[in-house]
Design a protein around this motif. Structure first.
Motif, short mmCIF file in Angstrom:
data_model
loop_
_atom_site.label_atom_id
_atom_site.label_comp_id
_atom_site.label_asym_id
_atom_site.label_seq_id
_atom_site.Cartn_x
_atom_site.Cartn_y
_atom_site.Cartn_z
N LEU A 63 0.70 -1.32 0.00
CA LEU A 63 -0.08 0.10 0.09
C LEU A 63 0.83 1.28 0.03
O LEU A 63 0.61 2.02 -0.60
CB LEU A 63 -0.80 -0.01 1.03
CG LEU A 63 -2.19 -0.83 1.23
CD1 LEU A 63 -2.95 -0.90 2.43
CD2 LEU A 63 -2.94 -0.43 0.04
N GLU A 64 1.89 1.17 0.82
CA GLU A 64 2.99 2.45 1.05
C GLU A 64 4.31 1.88 1.12
O GLU A 64 4.47 0.80 1.81
CB GLU A 64 2.45 3.31 2.08
CG GLU A 64 1.17 3.91 1.88
CD GLU A 64 0.92 4.94 3.14
OE1 GLU A 64 1.19 4.51 4.32
OE2 GLU A 64 0.31 6.02 2.77
N VAL A 65 5.22 2.49 0.50
CA VAL A 65 6.68 2.12 0.59
C VAL A 65 7.36 3.25 0.94
O VAL A 65 7.00 4.38 0.69
CB VAL A 65 6.97 1.13 -0.56
CG1 VAL A 65 6.31 0.07 -0.95
CG2 VAL A 65 7.30 2.20 -1.87
N GLY A 66 8.63 3.04 1.24
CA GLY A 66 9.53 4.22 1.58
C GLY A 66 11.03 3.51 1.09
O GLY A 66 11.55 2.73 0.61
N LEU A 67 11.92 4.48 1.88
CA LEU A 67 13.41 3.93 1.59
C LEU A 67 14.31 4.33 2.72
O LEU A 67 13.86 5.14 3.32
CB LEU A 67 14.03 5.06 0.37
CG LEU A 67 15.57 4.69 0.33
CD1 LEU A 67 15.89 3.31 -0.34
CD2 LEU A 67 15.96 5.95 -0.88
N VAL A 68 15.10 3.68 3.18
CA VAL A 68 15.71 3.73 4.31
C VAL A 68 17.40 3.43 3.92
O VAL A 68 17.55 2.29 3.04
CB VAL A 68 15.61 2.77 5.68
CG1 VAL A 68 16.68 3.10 6.51
CG2 VAL A 68 14.18 3.11 6.08
N GLU A 80 17.75 6.21 14.62
CA GLU A 80 18.95 7.22 14.77
C GLU A 80 20.26 6.80 13.87
O GLU A 80 21.15 7.76 13.58
CB GLU A 80 19.43 7.38 16.26
CG GLU A 80 20.20 5.93 16.76
CD GLU A 80 18.90 5.10 17.46
OE1 GLU A 80 19.34 4.33 18.40
OE2 GLU A 80 17.92 5.23 17.21
N ASN A 81 20.11 5.78 13.15
CA ASN A 81 21.40 5.18 12.35
C ASN A 81 20.86 5.51 10.89
O ASN A 81 21.77 5.11 10.00
CB ASN A 81 21.34 3.78 12.40
CG ASN A 81 22.17 3.43 13.73
OD1 ASN A 81 22.80 4.36 14.24
ND2 ASN A 81 22.18 1.99 14.26
N HIS A 82 19.52 6.01 10.55
CA HIS A 82 19.17 6.17 9.23
C HIS A 82 19.75 7.56 8.89
O HIS A 82 19.77 8.44 9.42
CB HIS A 82 17.60 6.29 8.97
CG HIS A 82 16.96 4.99 9.63
ND1 HIS A 82 15.33 4.99 9.57
CD2 HIS A 82 17.18 3.82 9.90
CE1 HIS A 82 15.24 3.67 9.96
NE2 HIS A 82 16.33 3.08 10.15
N ILE A 83 19.99 7.72 7.51
CA ILE A 83 20.42 8.94 6.85
C ILE A 83 19.00 9.54 6.37
O ILE A 83 18.49 9.13 5.37
CB ILE A 83 21.36 8.66 5.59
CG1 ILE A 83 22.44 8.01 6.27
CG2 ILE A 83 21.64 10.07 5.02
CD1 ILE A 83 23.44 7.52 4.88
N ALA A 84 18.66 10.20 7.33
CA ALA A 84 17.17 11.04 7.36
C ALA A 84 16.77 11.68 6.03
O ALA A 84 15.74 11.52 5.49
CB ALA A 84 16.87 11.77 8.58
N ASP A 85 17.79 12.14 5.25
CA ASP A 85 17.50 13.22 4.04
C ASP A 85 17.33 12.17 2.97
O ASP A 85 16.73 12.45 1.91
CB ASP A 85 18.69 14.06 3.57
CG ASP A 85 18.81 15.31 4.65
OD1 ASP A 85 17.78 15.65 5.22
OD2 ASP A 85 19.81 16.07 4.78
N ALA A 86 17.76 10.80 3.08
CA ALA A 86 17.46 9.94 2.00
C ALA A 86 15.77 9.45 2.03
O ALA A 86 15.45 8.90 1.31
CB ALA A 86 18.20 8.75 2.15
N TYR A 87 15.19 9.82 3.15
CA TYR A 87 13.70 9.33 3.28
C TYR A 87 12.88 10.15 2.29
O TYR A 87 13.26 11.26 1.73
CB TYR A 87 13.05 9.75 4.41
CG TYR A 87 13.63 8.91 6.06
CD1 TYR A 87 14.17 7.61 5.91
CD2 TYR A 87 13.32 9.88 7.04
CE1 TYR A 87 14.27 7.49 7.09
CE2 TYR A 87 13.86 9.09 8.26
CZ TYR A 87 14.21 7.86 8.23
OH TYR A 87 14.53 7.38 9.57
N VAL A 88 12.11 9.30 1.52
CA VAL A 88 11.27 10.04 0.60
C VAL A 88 10.42 11.11 1.17
O VAL A 88 9.93 10.94 2.26
CB VAL A 88 10.14 9.11 -0.24
CG1 VAL A 88 11.18 8.24 -1.21
CG2 VAL A 88 9.65 8.10 0.56
N SER A 89 9.71 12.13 0.67
CA SER A 89 9.22 13.09 1.29
C SER A 89 7.85 12.82 1.59
O SER A 89 7.31 13.50 2.43
CB SER A 89 8.91 14.30 -0.19
OG SER A 89 8.15 13.69 -1.03
N GLN A 90 7.30 11.70 1.30
CA GLN A 90 6.22 11.10 1.79
C GLN A 90 5.87 9.82 1.44
O GLN A 90 6.64 9.23 0.46
CB GLN A 90 4.82 12.04 1.38
CG GLN A 90 4.52 11.96 -0.19
CD GLN A 90 3.31 12.61 -0.63
OE1 GLN A 90 2.69 13.52 0.51
NE2 GLN A 90 2.81 12.70 -1.75
#
Length: 127
Positions: A63-68, A80-90
């Motif tokens: 239904l929904e996906v993302g990226l880490v 806290e280990n994720h590179i937050a700027d790599a998250y998709v905007s939504q």
């Protein structure tokens, strides 16, 4: 006089080459990912150092996906280990594509995955 002309040419050429090299390093490149059920279609990536935007397409994956994106060796289950700027905007819905913010990648090895579509962790190498 001939030596002066040659000298000026070499200085101009050097300045132009240096400016071009700096411009190339400031270019933002897009890396496109596609997710299908349980996996990314891109199993591994090798990139050069630079600035990237990650674009993720949901091809009926969930239904929904993302990226880490994490540095290799870090625990991906800890935000806290994720590179937050790599998250998709939504969150990326069926048939849609979303993009991240700009991410500066330095030499090293990274892992990318989707915790919502439960993909494996894939390798991204920056040379």
């Amino acid at each position: 006089m001939k030596n002066l002309v040659v000298g000026l040419f070499l200085v101009a050429f050097t300045l132009t080459a240096t400016a071009q090299d700096k411009m190339d390093k400031n270019v933002v490149k897009t890396v496109s990912f596609e997710q299908t059920e349980g996996e990314f279609t891109q199993k591994a990536l090798t990139l050069s150092e630079g600035t990237y935007v990650f674009s993720v397409t949901n091809n009926n994956a969930a239904l929904e996906v993302g990226l880490v994106l994490i540095e290799d060796g870090k625990d991906g289950s800890k935000p806290e280990n994720h590179i937050a700027d790599a998250y998709v905007s939504q969150m990326v819905k069926h048939g849609k594509t979303e993009s991240s913010k700009e991410v500066v990648l330095k030499k090293g090895t990274y892992k990318y995955f989707c915790p919502f579509n439960k993909t494996p962790q894939y390798t991204l190498v920056v040379k």
